[in-house]
Write an enzyme that holds these catalytic residues in place. Structure first.
Site, mmCIF file in Angstrom:
data_model
loop_
_atom_site.group_PDB
_atom_site.id
_atom_site.type_symbol
_atom_site.label_atom_id
_atom_site.label_comp_id
_atom_site.label_asym_id
_atom_site.label_seq_id
_atom_site.Cartn_x
_atom_site.Cartn_y
_atom_site.Cartn_z
ATOM 1 N N ASP A 7 0.874 -1.279 -0.529
ATOM 2 C CA ASP A 7 -0.004 -0.353 -0.106
ATOM 3 C C ASP A 7 0.980 0.954 -0.557
ATOM 4 O O ASP A 7 1.684 0.641 0.758
ATOM 5 C CB ASP A 7 -0.716 -0.033 1.504
ATOM 6 N N ASP A 9 -0.497 5.111 0.705
ATOM 7 C CA ASP A 9 -0.619 5.875 2.057
ATOM 8 C C ASP A 9 -0.550 5.603 3.106
ATOM 9 O O ASP A 9 -1.531 4.722 3.319
ATOM 10 C CB ASP A 9 -2.401 7.265 1.547
ATOM 11 N N ASP A 164 -1.271 -0.964 6.057
ATOM 12 C CA ASP A 164 -1.623 0.202 7.047
ATOM 13 C C ASP A 164 -2.932 0.123 7.929
ATOM 14 O O ASP A 164 -2.838 -0.150 9.074
ATOM 15 C CB ASP A 164 -1.257 0.775 7.505
#
Length: 224
Positions: A7, A9, A164
């Site tokens: 991922d 951001d 995240d």
């Protein structure tokens, strides 16, 4: 060697300040109060359209304005890189993983335009053999299709996903891919409530965690 998708951001990059700035640019002229970065961070993860929807809902703006505000947000978002920073140790971890022979990809819900711009800004494109954004396919995370596509482009071998957020944990779980969670990212749900194979709180720890997971034979499945 493994295929590892990341991922962007909240995982590789702390981009919430720039995303907040782009959101506030979209809100200009609506009479709505601007966002603080902490608020914007809570809206990140499900793509630009959902970000704008959440921002609008919080301000009671009519749904009919969504298309116009999304267009303004994307226009501001395209070059929003100046407040973004890689998380400490992230670039060194990518260097190490690449040197070990792992094949790397990006799987993000960030639109491809801003994704390409920010990767080029930080010189990150050299690490990744495949890049999938939130508008690369008709569906986006947590649908597993973008993750499957990114990993397929990397060829054969054990697969891992590094993210995240709740969206990333669900994506990895639905894809049947072991998922490693970067704990300082944009997640709001307790880690214990998310499906994941492992977690790390600093990028210096990721290469060793990858080797641990692969060595334990978890390169093809997830656990809660």
């Amino acid at each position: 060697m493994a295929r590892i998708a990341f991922d962007l951001d909240g995982t590789l990059l702390d981009s919430a300040p720039d995303i907040c700035l782009a959101g506030n640019a979209a809100l200009e002229g609506t009479g709505a109060d601007p966002m603080e970065t902490a608020e914007a961070r809570g809206y990140v993860g499900s793509g630009a359209a959902v970000f704008v929807e959440r921002m609008m809902n919080a301000r009671g703006l009519p749904a009919a304005q969504h298309g116009a505000l999304l267009e303004r947000f994307i226009a501001a978002y395209e070059g929003a890189v100046h407040l973004t920073q890689p998380y400490p140790g992230a670039l060194a971890a990518l260097e190490r993983l690449k040197a070990q022979g792992h094949r790397l990809a990006i799987c993000t819900n960030k639109p491809m335009g801003p994704t390409r711009v920010v990767l080029a800004h930080f010189g990150l494109e050299r690490f990744f053999d495949a890049v999938y954004g939130g508008d690369s396919l008709p569906v986006r995370k947590p649908d597993p299709a973008p993750l499957h596509a990114a990993l397929r482009d990397l060829g054969q071998g054990p697969a891992l996903f590094v993210g995240d957020s709740e969206v990333d944990a669900e994506t990895g779980d639905r894809a049947g891919v072991p998922t490693l969670i970067f704990t300082p990212g944009y997640r709001t749900t307790p880690l214990s409530e998310l499906p994941h194979t492992g977690a790390f709180d600093h990028w210096d720890d990721l290469p060793d965690l990858v080797e641990e997971v692969l060595g334990a034979g978890n390169g093809n499945r997830t656990r809660n």
